[in-house]
Design a protein around this motif. Sequence first.
Motif, PDB file in Angstrom:
ATOM      1  N   LEU A 132       0.831  -1.198   0.000  1.00  0.00           N
ATOM      2  CA  LEU A 132       0.000   0.000   0.000  1.00  0.00           C
ATOM      3  C   LEU A 132       0.869   1.254   0.000  1.00  0.00           C
ATOM      4  CD1 LEU A 132      -3.121   0.409   0.115  1.00  0.00           C
ATOM      5  CD2 LEU A 132      -2.854   0.765   2.579  1.00  0.00           C
ATOM      6  N   THR A 133       1.930   1.228   0.812  1.00  0.00           N
ATOM      7  CA  THR A 133       2.845   2.366   0.878  1.00  0.00           C
ATOM      8  C   THR A 133       3.501   2.622  -0.473  1.00  0.00           C
ATOM      9  OG1 THR A 133       3.293   1.871   3.208  1.00  0.00           O
ATOM     10  CG2 THR A 133       4.862   3.297   2.073  1.00  0.00           C
ATOM     11  N   ALA A 134       3.987   1.551  -1.098  1.00  0.00           N
ATOM     12  CA  ALA A 134       4.643   1.692  -2.401  1.00  0.00           C
ATOM     13  C   ALA A 134       3.665   2.193  -3.463  1.00  0.00           C
ATOM     14  CB  ALA A 134       5.243   0.356  -2.828  1.00  0.00           C
ATOM     15  N   THR A 135       2.425   1.705  -3.424  1.00  0.00           N
ATOM     16  CA  THR A 135       1.430   2.126  -4.415  1.00  0.00           C
ATOM     17  C   THR A 135       1.075   3.599  -4.239  1.00  0.00           C
ATOM     18  OG1 THR A 135       0.538  -0.118  -4.468  1.00  0.00           O
ATOM     19  CG2 THR A 135      -0.860   1.628  -5.347  1.00  0.00           C
ATOM     20  N   PHE A 136       0.956   4.049  -2.989  1.00  0.00           N
ATOM     21  CA  PHE A 136       0.706   5.470  -2.748  1.00  0.00           C
ATOM     22  C   PHE A 136       1.838   6.321  -3.334  1.00  0.00           C
ATOM     23  CE2 PHE A 136      -2.271   5.469   1.218  1.00  0.00           C
ATOM     24  CZ  PHE A 136      -3.183   4.719   0.510  1.00  0.00           C
ATOM     25  N   ALA A 137       3.074   5.854  -3.108  1.00  0.00           N
ATOM     26  CA  ALA A 137       4.231   6.630  -3.573  1.00  0.00           C
ATOM     27  C   ALA A 137       4.340   6.633  -5.099  1.00  0.00           C
ATOM     28  CB  ALA A 137       5.508   6.072  -2.962  1.00  0.00           C
ATOM     29  N   GLN A 138       3.990   5.520  -5.721  1.00  0.00           N
ATOM     30  CA  GLN A 138       4.188   5.388  -7.164  1.00  0.00           C
ATOM     31  C   GLN A 138       3.053   5.970  -7.991  1.00  0.00           C
ATOM     32  OE1 GLN A 138       4.754   1.190  -7.668  1.00  0.00           O
ATOM     33  NE2 GLN A 138       6.656   1.148  -6.480  1.00  0.00           N
ATOM     34  N   THR A 139       1.830   5.954  -7.457  1.00  0.00           N
ATOM     35  CA  THR A 139       0.672   6.354  -8.268  1.00  0.00           C
ATOM     36  C   THR A 139       0.036   7.664  -7.833  1.00  0.00           C
ATOM     37  OG1 THR A 139      -0.920   5.111  -6.910  1.00  0.00           O
ATOM     38  CG2 THR A 139       0.176   3.918  -8.710  1.00  0.00           C
ATOM     39  N   ALA A 140       0.400   8.176  -6.645  1.00  0.00           N
ATOM     40  CA  ALA A 140      -0.182   9.431  -6.129  1.00  0.00           C
ATOM     41  C   ALA A 140      -1.704   9.412  -6.264  1.00  0.00           C
ATOM     42  CB  ALA A 140       0.407  10.632  -6.867  1.00  0.00           C
ATOM     43  N   PRO A 141      -2.383   8.459  -5.604  1.00  0.00           N
ATOM     44  CA  PRO A 141      -3.835   8.342  -5.776  1.00  0.00           C
ATOM     45  C   PRO A 141      -4.574   9.515  -5.145  1.00  0.00           C
ATOM     46  CG  PRO A 141      -3.108   6.934  -3.994  1.00  0.00           C
ATOM     47  CD  PRO A 141      -1.861   7.496  -4.621  1.00  0.00           C
ATOM     48  N   ARG A 142      -5.759   9.777  -5.664  1.00  0.00           N
ATOM     49  CA  ARG A 142      -6.590  10.836  -5.082  1.00  0.00           C
ATOM     50  C   ARG A 142      -7.173  10.381  -3.761  1.00  0.00           C
ATOM     51  NH1 ARG A 142      -7.588  14.735  -3.288  1.00  0.00           N
ATOM     52  NH2 ARG A 142      -8.786  16.539  -3.970  1.00  0.00           N
TER      53      ARG A 142
END
Length: 464
Positions: free
Chosen positions: A219-229
């Motif tokens: 989850l942390t990596a996905t937040f960092a890589q995709t900058a979700p809204r």
Amino acid sequence: MRLLGHWQETTSRTPLWRQLTDALRLLILDGRLALDSRLPGERELASALAVSRTTIATALGQLRDEGYIVSRHGSGSRVILPERSPSVPTRMSATQALDLSTAALAAGPEIHQAFSHALTVLPQHLTSTGYDQQGLLALREAIARRYCERGLETRPDEVMIVNGAVSGLALILRHLTGPGDRVVVDNPTYPLAIAAIQGASCRPVGVSLPEQGWDVDGLTATFAQTAPRLAYLMPDFHNPTGRCMDRATRQRVADLAARSRTTLVIDETMVDLWYNTPPPPPLAAFNTNAPVITLGSAGKSFWGGLRLGWIRASSRTIASLIQTRDTLDLGSPLLEQLASCWLVENASTLLPARRQMLATRRDMCRQLMAEFFPQWRFVLPDGGLSFWVELPDMLATLFAARAESAGIHLGTGTRFGLAGAFDRYLRIPFTLEDDALRAAFNTLQPLWDSLAGQLPVTRIRKII
């Protein structure tokens, strides 16, 4: 092709066109092929699926005859629904046909009691206009008290009544996102949440769930890589897996949201349906600096026919959501709010019996699955309304298509994943009474045995 999954059974005596017809019909009934969407042309479909054009034409012709598609020369075929209730050839009578794709309960006697009470207090509200986009104050006060009792200090002005949790999610998406924004979700997750995200022209980004718990590092990596809204999570008896997020994980997820300033939309629609011990406090209680919006609902706790849910957020966020709601509706029905208020106020008396009944049905469903389908694997859920069943191979679509022809609608794992994933999973609800569930399994067993009998012995695993 991704949605169809493993639809083709080469060793079956069922004609290939019939197999394709059943698979396409299942996609339409599940809502995974949207109404009015245009199918590829016959030549393109035949090439993509590696079958003859005659097979495609025959399958589409059958769907056309049944009323599931309409074709125009030069314009291709579009998805529709029959003018009458959708039906398929079935070996079961209409009274025997069962929906095993919906995890929900019928109304109990307390619902009639709640509406009877609501009618007695309704006259005092008839002098008002009935329009209130934030919701009935008494109901908001009752919901706020329940949050406080669970460890999350909440004021009535931090609660907004909406027309169900999915409606609340759609409102949040409308307020916080724009076309093309990314929204992180568990993979698998609730299919109507995926539909709401895609309906808002956003892009769902899945973070796979491990065998147990949640992948906070992922989850942390996905937040960092995709900058979700924003991110949509269901920590309390997750749908479809039934797992519950522990305190330590809630703390890590809340801290992650605070650091990254990523809004979390936490779906608590299953929070009341625990069997052994109640879940930890709401995720929003673990870090007051985390931007968390919590969704609740009376649908699973009491009855889906109420169509009442709520949003818990900061008073500033609630005020903004009320303004956004102007473009959607003018509030929730007053009578349903009055009935829900009585139910919420009496939850401590009403819910224990409901949980006990569900725990009994869960245990019976486990016994029946062990008896009828010993090759299925699952983990006993601590709450919720269903089992997340792993099959010995990617057979969910094939099995569901056969079940549909026998009058039973199954929830395949592909409904809960992105891009057709989880074709080796089924969600099996335990909301039916024992006799109805046994009758359904009795019908399904020979269909399953005919599929499982084609698997190599090394692929067959027993329940752990």
